[in-house]
Structures are given as C-alpha cells and as structure tokens.
Design a protein around this motif. Structure first.
Motif, PDB file in Angstrom:
ATOM      1  N   ASN A 102       0.826  -1.207   0.000  1.00 21.27           N
ATOM      2  CA  ASN A 102       0.000   0.000   0.000  1.00 21.27           C
ATOM      3  C   ASN A 102       0.864   1.262   0.000  1.00 21.27           C
ATOM      4  O   ASN A 102       0.566   2.243  -0.696  1.00 21.27           O
ATOM      5  CB  ASN A 102      -0.935   0.011   1.215  1.00 21.27           C
ATOM      6  N   THR A 103       1.926   1.231   0.787  1.00 20.06           N
ATOM      7  CA  THR A 103       2.836   2.382   0.824  1.00 20.06           C
ATOM      8  C   THR A 103       3.562   2.533  -0.513  1.00 20.06           C
ATOM      9  O   THR A 103       3.783   3.657  -0.979  1.00 20.06           O
ATOM     10  CB  THR A 103       3.858   2.219   1.964  1.00 20.06           C
ATOM     11  N   GLN A 104       3.912   1.409  -1.113  1.00 19.18           N
ATOM     12  CA  GLN A 104       4.541   1.443  -2.438  1.00 19.18           C
ATOM     13  C   GLN A 104       3.617   2.132  -3.441  1.00 19.18           C
ATOM     14  O   GLN A 104       4.045   3.006  -4.207  1.00 19.18           O
ATOM     15  CB  GLN A 104       4.832   0.014  -2.906  1.00 19.18           C
ATOM     16  N   ASP A 105       2.353   1.776  -3.419  1.00 17.46           N
ATOM     17  CA  ASP A 105       1.383   2.380  -4.345  1.00 17.46           C
ATOM     18  C   ASP A 105       1.192   3.866  -4.052  1.00 17.46           C
ATOM     19  O   ASP A 105       1.061   4.679  -4.983  1.00 17.46           O
ATOM     20  CB  ASP A 105       0.036   1.649  -4.246  1.00 17.46           C
ATOM     21  N   TYR A 106       1.164   4.223  -2.757  1.00 19.55           N
ATOM     22  CA  TYR A 106       0.967   5.629  -2.393  1.00 19.55           C
ATOM     23  C   TYR A 106       2.140   6.484  -2.866  1.00 19.55           C
ATOM     24  O   TYR A 106       1.940   7.542  -3.481  1.00 19.55           O
ATOM     25  CB  TYR A 106       0.800   5.761  -0.880  1.00 19.55           C
ATOM     26  N   ILE A 107       3.358   6.043  -2.598  1.00 16.07           N
ATOM     27  CA  ILE A 107       4.540   6.799  -3.021  1.00 16.07           C
ATOM     28  C   ILE A 107       4.604   6.883  -4.540  1.00 16.07           C
ATOM     29  O   ILE A 107       4.917   7.942  -5.107  1.00 16.07           O
ATOM     30  CB  ILE A 107       5.820   6.156  -2.456  1.00 16.07           C
ATOM     31  N   ALA A 108       4.277   5.789  -5.213  1.00 14.84           N
ATOM     32  CA  ALA A 108       4.281   5.794  -6.681  1.00 14.84           C
ATOM     33  C   ALA A 108       3.288   6.820  -7.223  1.00 14.84           C
ATOM     34  O   ALA A 108       3.571   7.514  -8.213  1.00 14.84           O
ATOM     35  CB  ALA A 108       3.948   4.398  -7.216  1.00 14.84           C
ATOM     36  N   ASP A 109       2.137   6.932  -6.555  1.00 16.10           N
ATOM     37  CA  ASP A 109       1.125   7.898  -6.984  1.00 16.10           C
ATOM     38  C   ASP A 109       1.599   9.333  -6.757  1.00 16.10           C
ATOM     39  O   ASP A 109       1.419  10.201  -7.612  1.00 16.10           O
ATOM     40  CB  ASP A 109      -0.181   7.640  -6.214  1.00 16.10           C
ATOM     41  N   VAL A 110       2.239   9.592  -5.601  1.00 14.18           N
ATOM     42  CA  VAL A 110       2.771  10.930  -5.314  1.00 14.18           C
ATOM     43  C   VAL A 110       3.820  11.316  -6.353  1.00 14.18           C
ATOM     44  O   VAL A 110       3.808  12.434  -6.893  1.00 14.18           O
ATOM     45  CB  VAL A 110       3.376  10.980  -3.890  1.00 14.18           C
ATOM     46  N   LEU A 111       4.732  10.409  -6.649  1.00  8.82           N
ATOM     47  CA  LEU A 111       5.801  10.699  -7.614  1.00  8.82           C
ATOM     48  C   LEU A 111       5.238  10.913  -9.012  1.00  8.82           C
ATOM     49  O   LEU A 111       5.686  11.798  -9.747  1.00  8.82           O
ATOM     50  CB  LEU A 111       6.824   9.556  -7.612  1.00  8.82           C
ATOM     51  N   LYS A 112       4.252  10.116  -9.372  1.00 10.37           N
ATOM     52  CA  LYS A 112       3.664  10.234 -10.708  1.00 10.37           C
ATOM     53  C   LYS A 112       2.991  11.588 -10.893  1.00 10.37           C
ATOM     54  O   LYS A 112       3.180  12.253 -11.923  1.00 10.37           O
ATOM     55  CB  LYS A 112       2.655   9.102 -10.925  1.00 10.37           C
ATOM     56  N   HIS A 113       2.203  12.026  -9.910  1.00  6.40           N
ATOM     57  CA  HIS A 113       1.478  13.285 -10.029  1.00  6.40           C
ATOM     58  C   HIS A 113       2.406  14.502  -9.960  1.00  6.40           C
ATOM     59  O   HIS A 113       2.029  15.594 -10.373  1.00  6.40           O
ATOM     60  CB  HIS A 113       0.390  13.389  -8.949  1.00  6.40           C
ATOM     61  N   ASN A 114       3.603  14.299  -9.452  1.00  7.85           N
ATOM     62  CA  ASN A 114       4.590  15.382  -9.428  1.00  7.85           C
ATOM     63  C   ASN A 114       5.571  15.303 -10.591  1.00  7.85           C
ATOM     64  O   ASN A 114       6.552  16.047 -10.602  1.00  7.85           O
ATOM     65  CB  ASN A 114       5.356  15.353  -8.101  1.00  7.85           C
ATOM     66  N   ILE A 422       9.287   0.870   7.730  1.00  6.16           N
ATOM     67  CA  ILE A 422       9.280   0.376   6.349  1.00  6.16           C
ATOM     68  C   ILE A 422      10.699   0.463   5.777  1.00  6.16           C
ATOM     69  O   ILE A 422      11.506   1.290   6.190  1.00  6.16           O
ATOM     70  CB  ILE A 422       8.313   1.176   5.451  1.00  6.16           C
ATOM     71  N   GLU A 423      10.985  -0.399   4.825  1.00  7.63           N
ATOM     72  CA  GLU A 423      12.290  -0.424   4.170  1.00  7.63           C
ATOM     73  C   GLU A 423      12.163   0.149   2.760  1.00  7.63           C
ATOM     74  O   GLU A 423      11.272  -0.234   2.010  1.00  7.63           O
ATOM     75  CB  GLU A 423      12.834  -1.850   4.105  1.00  7.63           C
ATOM     76  N   VAL A 424      13.065   1.072   2.440  1.00  7.41           N
ATOM     77  CA  VAL A 424      13.067   1.696   1.104  1.00  7.41           C
ATOM     78  C   VAL A 424      14.378   1.345   0.412  1.00  7.41           C
ATOM     79  O   VAL A 424      15.461   1.496   0.988  1.00  7.41           O
ATOM     80  CB  VAL A 424      12.939   3.226   1.202  1.00  7.41           C
ATOM     81  N   SER A 425      14.277   0.851  -0.796  1.00  9.51           N
ATOM     82  CA  SER A 425      15.463   0.542  -1.587  1.00  9.51           C
ATOM     83  C   SER A 425      15.298   1.122  -2.980  1.00  9.51           C
ATOM     84  O   SER A 425      14.178   1.391  -3.435  1.00  9.51           O
ATOM     85  CB  SER A 425      15.698  -0.972  -1.659  1.00  9.51           C
ATOM     86  N   VAL A 426      16.417   1.316  -3.654  1.00  9.58           N
ATOM     87  CA  VAL A 426      16.400   1.883  -5.004  1.00  9.58           C
ATOM     88  C   VAL A 426      17.140   0.943  -5.933  1.00  9.58           C
ATOM     89  O   VAL A 426      18.287   0.549  -5.666  1.00  9.58           O
ATOM     90  CB  VAL A 426      17.071   3.277  -5.033  1.00  9.58           C
ATOM     91  N   ALA A 427      16.485   0.542  -7.018  1.00  6.25           N
ATOM     92  CA  ALA A 427      17.099  -0.313  -8.038  1.00  6.25           C
ATOM     93  C   ALA A 427      17.457   0.548  -9.238  1.00  6.25           C
ATOM     94  O   ALA A 427      16.581   1.035  -9.952  1.00  6.25           O
ATOM     95  CB  ALA A 427      16.137  -1.429  -8.438  1.00  6.25           C
ATOM     96  N   PHE A 428      18.747   0.758  -9.442  1.00  2.00           N
ATOM     97  CA  PHE A 428      19.202   1.584 -10.557  1.00  2.00           C
ATOM     98  C   PHE A 428      19.338   0.740 -11.822  1.00  2.00           C
ATOM     99  O   PHE A 428      19.481  -0.480 -11.765  1.00  2.00           O
ATOM    100  CB  PHE A 428      20.544   2.234 -10.219  1.00  2.00           C
ATOM    101  N   ASP A 429      19.301   1.408 -12.942  1.00  2.00           N
ATOM    102  CA  ASP A 429      19.425   0.735 -14.233  1.00  2.00           C
ATOM    103  C   ASP A 429      20.902   0.553 -14.560  1.00  2.00           C
ATOM    104  O   ASP A 429      21.608   1.532 -14.825  1.00  2.00           O
ATOM    105  CB  ASP A 429      18.737   1.569 -15.322  1.00  2.00           C
ATOM    106  N   ASP A 430      21.367  -0.696 -14.532  1.00  2.00           N
ATOM    107  CA  ASP A 430      22.762  -0.983 -14.840  1.00  2.00           C
ATOM    108  C   ASP A 430      22.927  -1.614 -16.217  1.00  2.00           C
ATOM    109  O   ASP A 430      23.978  -2.178 -16.528  1.00  2.00           O
ATOM    110  CB  ASP A 430      23.365  -1.925 -13.786  1.00  2.00           C
TER     111      ASP A 430
END
Length: 504
Positions: A102-114, A422-430
């Motif tokens: 749910n938090t993943q979806d919420y953050i994704a929505d915030v980032l998308k609208h910005n 909650i745990e936040v991680s970032v997967a970069f494009d390699d």
C-alpha cells in the motif's frame, strides 16, 4: 497596521541611508555560509549555461583599434558532462521499492502526479553541474507536492555526520522596480521542527536583498504564516543531494561541488582550441591579391558605363600595390588549414577532461563538426561505471530520505499513515554496464565446471525468471532429442559429450 507603519518608516530610513539593508543573504546574522562556495556555484552555473565572463571574454589587439574584447566560442562541455552523468545514474528504468504494497502504491502515486522521473533527472543534471540540489515536499490542496531547488537557492544552517539538518531556501523575483527575496527557514527549535518565513524588498542592485517587510504586504505570499511549528516529527522535511566528490574548496562545508569543479582549466583549454579552429577558417580563407588599378572603375568602351574588373564588395579580393605587381597583377594566396591538428588537440583535451570528471578516456570525441559521446556498452571495470556507482550511493540515500519525509508529512496532515519501520530501496538501471561477451564467457565456465544449475545461468544471462528458464530448458531438451551432437548449443543440451558434462 502597526507593522505596516513600521515597515514604511524603515523604507524611508533605508532610502535616506540611515538604515542599512543586507547586501547578501549570506550576511544574515543567522546564516553561516562561505561566500567562496557560492561564488564557485555561480561560476559552475555560468559554465553550464555556456558563458562565463572570466573564461569566455578574450582580449586581443588590432593595428587600427588597439585592444578589443570578443566572446570565445564554446563546445559547452559542462552541459554535455552533466547531462551524460545524470542519464547514467537515473532514468525511467530506475525503481524506488518499498517493502509494503500500500505504501509502495501511495509513493508511486505521489511521484507520478509530481512528474518526478522527468523533473528529478533534470535537477540531477543541475546537481552535477552546480554541486547539489534539494527536493522539498509540502502540502497544497490536501496533496503532497514536491519542490525542486537548485544549489544556489539553498543554504545550510546546521549539519552533522547524518547530513544537513537545517537550512534556508531562497526565492527571488521582481515586481516593477522592486526586488523581493523570500527566505524560508527550516529549523529545529527546542526539538520542534519549525518553518519560518521572511521577505525582504530592495529598490537597489540585484546583490542587495534590502530590508525586511511584512509577509502580508506581498500578494504572492498571502496566507503564509511567519512561523509554523510542526507536530512531532523525526526528520527534516527536505532531502539534499550532491555529487559523490569530496569538497576541496571548503573542506568544512556540507555542500557538494560540481563534477567539473577541478577541471576549469581544461574546460578553458577545450574552448580555446575550439575557438582557434573556427578562427583557422576565418583567418585562413582564400585571398586573391590584385593590383589597385584593377578594382578602380573604368568606362566600358561600348556602352560608356563605369565598370570594375572585380567586385569591390567581394571579401576574397584584396588590393595591394607591391613593387612586383606590375609584372604579376593577380596573386592567389592560399593558407594551409591546420584542421587535423586542431581536432587531434581537442580530442586530447577531451580525454583529459573525461578523466577529471569521472568518465573513461574516449567517452567524448570531436570529429570537426560535432561532439559525440561513446555509445558502446560500459564495462563494469571502466572508470565511467565506477563513478556512476559512486554517485548512486548518495542518490539512493537522498531518495530514501525523500520517501521518509513524504511519509512523515503525509502522516502529520492525515493524508496517509504508513506502517512503522518500512524499508526503502532503489534499483538503478545498470543495463548500460552490460558486457555480454564477458557474461557469456563466465556462463560457459560456470556451466563447464558445474558451478551452477543451467536454469540459474540462463535466467541471469537472459534476465528472465528462474521458472521461465526451466521452461526454456525443457523445450530445448525436447527439441534436442531429435538432433545430433553437432547441433548442441553452448548450454550443453541435447546429448553428446558436452551434454554429459553439463547436468541440470
């Protein structure tokens, strides 16, 4: 009413010279900032835009007019370098992952609208060019909005090993003859996170922020409180990003430096060579020297009209009266252009520039017509890849701080309550760093020595799931049952000696 009256009195005293305004934001009594750092930020920003007076204004001398000043041509490498590094570090394939759906979806929505992906890559480019940037979440109309701030509009107030804790955001604009400067302070006062707003107005030069005036006297800031204490929160509501380069300009400053901060002389050398290449064509253009009598007007014997042998407006022709021109009235003067020498010198300087800014030698090349950036895949052992991974360390930490700041602010305003811890991680494009031949050789070695099951090797090499890799092996085995040993692929399926050596 009393505040407005005091403000008017202060303005009168200020105009009479009896009350001094603040010349620079860094002179504010509560700001501890090194002017040298912001002078350098101005230089880096000017170079990014393509023009710096101290580098691109060149003095030269002419016989007739004496000392002259001209603007040097530029390849604008700061823009090229910053853009390339930003695209390597962050693109649309980069993913911010949270271990709660749910938090993943919420953050994704915030980032998308910005429009976060596009804006963040743009400001990451500014980050590499100017030495830093800030993303600041705030609430508007019941939603989380993100404000992106460049390095020249943010001043740290307090900081520690964990990063910058307090800072002031600077916003300047003009209305008519007035210049306004809005200072938005983010402070911890007695353990309470506090946002304080101040506005200054100046009628003088752009370097003078003037005197403090009431917020309500500025329509743009109507409705903003002078001081707002936030409910209990655990972190500052902004995330500071900077290049992963040690600051050798001010070793005590938490601010970052541009990725080309230590390559200013090389940038000047590149532009000097490029400008010289252009002048090589201007000064080395074809000239035809003719006798002065040949550019005079003479009458046409048939029509009586006055004519010239040569067009006096054609810049190819030059009229000189040398002693031997009576014998040779027309001379074709050709100057050998040193094009290849210039291109070779520019490419040598570009290799040095690439090394100084964290790229592999040969990343940037100039063919005489345009700049080119290497498009081949980047080896994991290359300097470019190592630099990219180093910058990703700080970018990931900043993105994690940003996500937590968004969630804190969302909770304070009752927009969304995320679970604790909650745990936040970032997967970069390699994918840019893929070396398929090296991966293939490694896969063959692992397969030959039975170091891994075949399905794991296939899954890694082709970037598919292990379940899909198992289906591939099953299909390959079914097809291989009808073929001879000569049809065996490098994974060893189908029979023969190779197959017997490479079990599941």
């Amino acid at each position: 009413m009393f505040k407005r009256l005091v403000s008017k009195v202060r303005e009168v005293l200020y105009k009479m010279g009896l009350l001094k305004g603040i010349k620079k934001v860094t002179q504010h009594k509560d700001i501890y900032a090194n002017d040298e750092m912001y002078d350098n930020i101005d230089l880096w920003k000017a170079l990014y835009k393509g023009y710096s007076k101290q580098i691109h204004d060149v003095e030269y001398f002419t016989i007739e007019k004496g000392k002259q000043t001209k603007r040097m041509l530029t390849l604008n490498m700061p823009k090229v370098i910053s853009e390339e590094m930003a695209s390597l570090v962050f693109n649309e394939k980069c993913e911010i992952n949270i271990d709660e759906d749910n938090t993943q979806d919420y953050i994704a929505d915030v980032l998308k609208h910005n429009k976060f992906n596009k804006l963040f890559q743009d400001y990451l480019e500014y980050n590499f060019s100017s030495g830093g940037m800030v993303v600041k979440p705030y609430v508007s109309d019941g939603k989380i909005k993100l404000s992106f701030v460049t390095a020249d509009c943010f001043i740290p107030v307090s900081y520690g090993n964990e990063g910058i804790k307090e800072g002031v955001f600077v916003d300047e604009w003009r209305e008519g003859k007035h210049k306004y400067t809005h200072l938005e302070w983010h402070l911890w006062i007695d353990g309470i996170y506090t946002v304080r707003n101040e506005v200054y107005r100046s009628d003088n030069s752009t370097d003078d922020i003037g005197i403090k005036i009431p917020l309500e006297s500025v329509p743009k800031l109507a409705g903003i409180e002078e001081e707002l204490g936030m409910p209990p929160i655990t972190r500052s509501l902004f995330a500071y990003f900077k290049p992963n380069i040690a600051n050798n300009i001010d070793t005590q400053s938490p601010l970052g430096i541009s990725i080309y901060a230590n390559a200013i002389d090389t940038l000047k050398m590149v532009d000097t060579m490029f400008d010289s290449l252009n002048r090589e064509f201007v000064n080395g253009k074809k000239r035809i020297i003719v006798h002065p009598n040949m550019v005079k007007t003479v009458p046409d014997l048939e029509t009586g009209n006055m004519i010239r042998y040569f067009d006096a407006n054609d810049e190819v022709y030059e009229a000189f009266n040398f002693s031997d021109m009576d014998n040779e009235p027309i001379k074709d003067v050709r100057v050998e252009l040193r094009v290849e020498e210039h291109i070779s010198a520019i490419n040598a300087a570009l290799n040095l520039l690439a090394t100084q800014t964290g790229f592999s030698t040969g990343t940037f090349t100039f063919d005489g017509q345009s700049m080119k950036t290497a498009t081949e895949v980047v080896s994991e052992q290359s300097k470019t890849f190592k630099t990219k991974k180093a910058h990703e360390t700080i970018v990931e930490a900043g993105l994690q701080e940003l996500v937590h700041a968004i969630l804190e602010l969302s909770s304070v305003y009752g927009i969304y309550n995320a679970p604790d811890d909650i745990e936040v991680s970032v997967a970069f494009d390699d994918s840019v760093a893929e070396d398929k031949q090296a991966e293939l050789n490694r896969a063959i070695i692992e397969l030959s020595n039975k170091m891994k099951p075949k399905y794991k090797i296939i899954a890694k090499y082709y970037d598919i799931s292990e379940e899909e890799a198992k289906k591939w092996i099953q299909e390959i085995n079914e097809e291989s049952a009808t073929v001879g040993a000569e049809s065996v692929d490098f994974f060893g399926t189908g029979g023969g000696n190779n197959a017997s050596n490479m079990g599941n």
